[in-house]
Scaffold this active site. Structure first.
Site, PDB file in Angstrom:
ATOM      1  N   ARG A  87       0.855  -1.179   0.000  1.00  0.00           N
ATOM      2  CA  ARG A  87       0.000   0.000   0.000  1.00  0.00           C
ATOM      3  C   ARG A  87       0.896   1.236   0.000  1.00  0.00           C
ATOM      4  O   ARG A  87       1.926   1.263   0.690  1.00  0.00           O
ATOM      5  CB  ARG A  87      -0.900   0.021   1.230  1.00  0.00           C
ATOM      6  CG  ARG A  87      -1.835   1.225   1.247  1.00  0.00           C
ATOM      7  CD  ARG A  87      -2.574   1.358   2.564  1.00  0.00           C
ATOM      8  NE  ARG A  87      -3.374   2.572   2.576  1.00  0.00           N
ATOM      9  CZ  ARG A  87      -3.992   3.061   3.646  1.00  0.00           C
ATOM     10  NH1 ARG A  87      -3.902   2.415   4.805  1.00  0.00           N
ATOM     11  NH2 ARG A  87      -4.677   4.182   3.567  1.00  0.00           N
ATOM     12  N   HIS A  88       0.529   2.234  -0.779  1.00  0.00           N
ATOM     13  CA  HIS A  88       1.340   3.441  -0.880  1.00  0.00           C
ATOM     14  C   HIS A  88       1.587   4.077   0.489  1.00  0.00           C
ATOM     15  O   HIS A  88       0.843   3.855   1.456  1.00  0.00           O
ATOM     16  CB  HIS A  88       0.650   4.467  -1.792  1.00  0.00           C
ATOM     17  CG  HIS A  88      -0.665   4.948  -1.258  1.00  0.00           C
ATOM     18  ND1 HIS A  88      -0.773   5.906  -0.267  1.00  0.00           N
ATOM     19  CD2 HIS A  88      -1.933   4.601  -1.567  1.00  0.00           C
ATOM     20  CE1 HIS A  88      -2.038   6.135   0.010  1.00  0.00           C
ATOM     21  NE2 HIS A  88      -2.771   5.346  -0.761  1.00  0.00           N
ATOM     22  N   GLU A  90       1.993   7.367   3.187  1.00  0.00           N
ATOM     23  CA  GLU A  90       1.020   8.396   3.568  1.00  0.00           C
ATOM     24  C   GLU A  90       0.935   9.492   2.513  1.00  0.00           C
ATOM     25  O   GLU A  90       1.949  10.031   2.071  1.00  0.00           O
ATOM     26  CB  GLU A  90       1.429   9.022   4.903  1.00  0.00           C
ATOM     27  CG  GLU A  90       0.470  10.098   5.387  1.00  0.00           C
ATOM     28  CD  GLU A  90       0.982  10.857   6.587  1.00  0.00           C
ATOM     29  OE1 GLU A  90       0.406  10.683   7.689  1.00  0.00           O
ATOM     30  OE2 GLU A  90       1.982  11.599   6.428  1.00  0.00           O
ATOM     31  N   SER A  91      -0.281   9.823   2.104  1.00  0.00           N
ATOM     32  CA  SER A  91      -0.500  10.892   1.131  1.00  0.00           C
ATOM     33  C   SER A  91      -0.819  12.200   1.850  1.00  0.00           C
ATOM     34  O   SER A  91      -1.098  12.222   3.057  1.00  0.00           O
ATOM     35  CB  SER A  91      -1.645  10.534   0.185  1.00  0.00           C
ATOM     36  OG  SER A  91      -2.898  10.700   0.832  1.00  0.00           O
ATOM     37  N   TRP A  93      -3.423  13.944   1.626  1.00  0.00           N
ATOM     38  CA  TRP A  93      -4.797  13.958   2.128  1.00  0.00           C
ATOM     39  C   TRP A  93      -4.993  12.967   3.264  1.00  0.00           C
ATOM     40  O   TRP A  93      -5.874  13.149   4.086  1.00  0.00           O
ATOM     41  CB  TRP A  93      -5.786  13.717   0.986  1.00  0.00           C
ATOM     42  CG  TRP A  93      -6.096  14.977   0.228  1.00  0.00           C
ATOM     43  CD1 TRP A  93      -5.399  16.149   0.258  1.00  0.00           C
ATOM     44  CD2 TRP A  93      -7.195  15.189  -0.653  1.00  0.00           C
ATOM     45  NE1 TRP A  93      -5.987  17.077  -0.562  1.00  0.00           N
ATOM     46  CE2 TRP A  93      -7.103  16.515  -1.140  1.00  0.00           C
ATOM     47  CE3 TRP A  93      -8.250  14.386  -1.108  1.00  0.00           C
ATOM     48  CZ2 TRP A  93      -8.019  17.053  -2.041  1.00  0.00           C
ATOM     49  CZ3 TRP A  93      -9.160  14.915  -2.003  1.00  0.00           C
ATOM     50  CH2 TRP A  93      -9.051  16.240  -2.456  1.00  0.00           C
ATOM     51  N   ARG A 137       0.542   8.631  -6.060  1.00  0.00           N
ATOM     52  CA  ARG A 137       1.023   8.180  -4.753  1.00  0.00           C
ATOM     53  C   ARG A 137       1.480   6.725  -4.802  1.00  0.00           C
ATOM     54  O   ARG A 137       2.434   6.346  -4.124  1.00  0.00           O
ATOM     55  CB  ARG A 137      -0.038   8.395  -3.669  1.00  0.00           C
ATOM     56  CG  ARG A 137      -1.397   7.765  -3.897  1.00  0.00           C
ATOM     57  CD  ARG A 137      -2.386   8.312  -2.859  1.00  0.00           C
ATOM     58  NE  ARG A 137      -3.712   7.716  -2.886  1.00  0.00           N
ATOM     59  CZ  ARG A 137      -4.707   8.148  -3.649  1.00  0.00           C
ATOM     60  NH1 ARG A 137      -4.521   9.169  -4.473  1.00  0.00           N
ATOM     61  NH2 ARG A 137      -5.897   7.564  -3.594  1.00  0.00           N
ATOM     62  N   GLU A 191      -7.593   3.331  -6.171  1.00  0.00           N
ATOM     63  CA  GLU A 191      -8.357   3.304  -4.937  1.00  0.00           C
ATOM     64  C   GLU A 191      -9.854   3.311  -5.238  1.00  0.00           C
ATOM     65  O   GLU A 191     -10.288   3.688  -6.334  1.00  0.00           O
ATOM     66  CB  GLU A 191      -7.981   4.514  -4.068  1.00  0.00           C
ATOM     67  CG  GLU A 191      -8.726   4.647  -2.755  1.00  0.00           C
ATOM     68  CD  GLU A 191      -8.581   3.450  -1.832  1.00  0.00           C
ATOM     69  OE1 GLU A 191      -9.190   2.398  -2.140  1.00  0.00           O
ATOM     70  OE2 GLU A 191      -7.884   3.563  -0.808  1.00  0.00           O
ATOM     71  N   TYR A 194     -14.682   7.314  -3.972  1.00  0.00           N
ATOM     72  CA  TYR A 194     -15.520   7.662  -2.830  1.00  0.00           C
ATOM     73  C   TYR A 194     -16.645   8.635  -3.159  1.00  0.00           C
ATOM     74  O   TYR A 194     -17.334   9.112  -2.252  1.00  0.00           O
ATOM     75  CB  TYR A 194     -14.657   8.227  -1.694  1.00  0.00           C
ATOM     76  CG  TYR A 194     -14.214   7.171  -0.716  1.00  0.00           C
ATOM     77  CD1 TYR A 194     -15.075   6.696   0.257  1.00  0.00           C
ATOM     78  CD2 TYR A 194     -12.930   6.635  -0.767  1.00  0.00           C
ATOM     79  CE1 TYR A 194     -14.689   5.713   1.157  1.00  0.00           C
ATOM     80  CE2 TYR A 194     -12.522   5.661   0.129  1.00  0.00           C
ATOM     81  CZ  TYR A 194     -13.413   5.208   1.091  1.00  0.00           C
ATOM     82  OH  TYR A 194     -13.004   4.238   1.979  1.00  0.00           O
ATOM     83  N   LYS A 202     -12.971  13.669   7.179  1.00  0.00           N
ATOM     84  CA  LYS A 202     -13.636  12.474   7.695  1.00  0.00           C
ATOM     85  C   LYS A 202     -14.366  12.748   9.006  1.00  0.00           C
ATOM     86  O   LYS A 202     -15.491  12.275   9.210  1.00  0.00           O
ATOM     87  CB  LYS A 202     -12.615  11.350   7.877  1.00  0.00           C
ATOM     88  CG  LYS A 202     -12.021  10.863   6.562  1.00  0.00           C
ATOM     89  CD  LYS A 202     -10.958   9.795   6.783  1.00  0.00           C
ATOM     90  CE  LYS A 202     -10.353   9.359   5.461  1.00  0.00           C
ATOM     91  NZ  LYS A 202      -9.273   8.349   5.650  1.00  0.00           N
ATOM     92  N   ARG A 218     -17.776   3.524   4.617  1.00  0.00           N
ATOM     93  CA  ARG A 218     -16.355   3.197   4.547  1.00  0.00           C
ATOM     94  C   ARG A 218     -16.080   1.702   4.669  1.00  0.00           C
ATOM     95  O   ARG A 218     -15.163   1.178   4.029  1.00  0.00           O
ATOM     96  CB  ARG A 218     -15.582   3.920   5.664  1.00  0.00           C
ATOM     97  CG  ARG A 218     -15.565   5.427   5.550  1.00  0.00           C
ATOM     98  CD  ARG A 218     -14.652   6.026   6.613  1.00  0.00           C
ATOM     99  NE  ARG A 218     -13.261   5.659   6.384  1.00  0.00           N
ATOM    100  CZ  ARG A 218     -12.279   5.865   7.255  1.00  0.00           C
ATOM    101  NH1 ARG A 218     -12.544   6.415   8.431  1.00  0.00           N
ATOM    102  NH2 ARG A 218     -11.035   5.508   6.967  1.00  0.00           N
ATOM    103  N   HIS A 261      -3.502   0.532  -3.404  1.00  0.00           N
ATOM    104  CA  HIS A 261      -4.220   1.281  -2.372  1.00  0.00           C
ATOM    105  C   HIS A 261      -4.908   0.334  -1.390  1.00  0.00           C
ATOM    106  O   HIS A 261      -5.023  -0.861  -1.635  1.00  0.00           O
ATOM    107  CB  HIS A 261      -5.248   2.193  -3.041  1.00  0.00           C
ATOM    108  CG  HIS A 261      -4.644   3.062  -4.093  1.00  0.00           C
ATOM    109  ND1 HIS A 261      -4.244   4.350  -3.863  1.00  0.00           N
ATOM    110  CD2 HIS A 261      -4.349   2.804  -5.411  1.00  0.00           C
ATOM    111  CE1 HIS A 261      -3.727   4.869  -4.975  1.00  0.00           C
ATOM    112  NE2 HIS A 261      -3.775   3.943  -5.918  1.00  0.00           N
TER     113      HIS A 261
END
Length: 333
Positions: A87-88, A90-91, A93, A137, A191, A194, A202, A218, A261
């Site tokens: 998994r990438h 931390e981005s 966002w 990312r 990903e 959403y 959030k 989620r 992701h």
């Protein structure tokens, strides 16, 4: 030679299902040795180059490759291959606690460091081809991780979106090709989309709509957020692409890394480990922690997360991986 326990980080954490990781099966034995000369377990061929004292290894039982639903079951006998899922990191966002989804956001400095550390964990593992999502990312994570690899091959993104793009990015030196690793990008590994939550905070969204509603958007399997994708919808595209594109590479003996992701990788792990729709909703993936599977004769065996490059640990679990590391050691001496 004794290796420390590979428990610095858990790539998968679960508290709801015994079929997922727990304190018993998410760690390696504390005494694992990688043998370069002779053997630490004379006459014991069953364990290959793995020697452990005390409890059993944490390796799960082989998982038969799930059927693709088209009538053709597991592929023909193949060489042993490695599958690395990451998994990438931390981005930007992630840092701001915003719903990201399919918005193309880069890594934070922390995410860059996570990608580098992930690379140090897999620097001794063979990698022939890399798959990433179409998002920066994931691509940054793959590139930064490969910069740590001891083979020092250059990851090169393949541009096959048009005939002209393919032609213009062609490499004409065979020697240069041998020193390169193809990076294939695919939107199917993106990903989960959403929908109308993308870009929202959030916590503020939970305050507005209620924690239960946001948790359902989620974490439920089949319920999508407004105008977005459910995990089930994400799984349909991600797993289909994995079966069509990645599995044939593994079957041919290629070693593959997939940088993607949380939800696209959850979907793939659900498929590989045969998790139910209830089990997968409690499956968590940490940013920047690689997961290793061994693919052999149509079966996936989960090995867990490799530790740092100074440890033997996971590299001793199979004869092929141990020999590969020994080869790398001889190249740098």
């Amino acid at each position: 030679m004794t290796a420390a326990a590979a428990t610095a980080h858990h790539a998968i954490v679960s508290t709801r299902s015994t079929r997922l990781w727990n304190a018993k099966n998410s760690r390696f034995d504390k005494n694992v040795c990688l043998v370069s000369v002779g053997s630490c377990c004379p006459g014991n061929r069953k364990l290959g180059l793995l020697c452990a004292s005390g409890s059993q290894s944490s390796v799960t039982e082989p998982v038969q490759q799930p059927s693709n639903g088209k009538g053709d079951h597991s592929p023909k006998k193949s060489k042993e291959s490695s599958l690395i899922l990451i998994r990438h990191g931390e981005s930007m966002w992630n840092e701001k606690n915003l719903f990201t989804g399919c918005v193309d956001v880069p890594l934070t400095p922390k995410g860059v460091q996570e990608a580098i550390e992930a690379g140090s964990r897999i620097r001794n593992l063979p990698i022939d081809v890399i798959y990433t999502s179409s998002m920066v990312r994931a691509q940054m994570t793959a590139m930064l991780a490969m910069m740590q690899h001891r083979r020092k091959k250059v990851p090169i993104i393949m541009h096959n979106e048009s005939e002209q793009a393919h032609s213009w990015s062609k490499i004409y030196s065979e020697d240069t090709k041998k020193l390169s690793i193809p990076v294939i990008t695919a939107w199917q590994l993106n990903e989960r989309m959403y929908g109308e939550l993308q870009g929202l905070n959030k916590q503020e969204t939970a305050d507005q709509f209620g924690k239960e509603q946001v948790h359902e958007w989620r974490r439920s399997y089949g319920i999508p957020p407004p105008n977005g994708e459910s995990l089930e919808m994400c799984a349909e595209r991600a797993v289909s692409y994995f079966n069509d594109q990645v599995v044939p590479q593994l079957t041919s003996g290629k070693h593959v890394m997939v940088a993607a992701h949380a939800n696209s990788l959850r979907s793939i792990i659900m498929h590989l480990d045969r998790l139910t729709s209830q089990e997968v909703i409690s499956l968590e993936l940490s940013t920047g922690i690689p997961m290793l599977y061994i693919f052999k004769e149509g079966k996936f065996v989960r090995r867990g997360s490799p530790v740092g490059p100074s440890e033997a640990s996971v590299y001793a679990y199979t004869k092929n991986l141990a020999q590969y590391r020994q080869k790398l050691d001889s190249m740098v001496q």
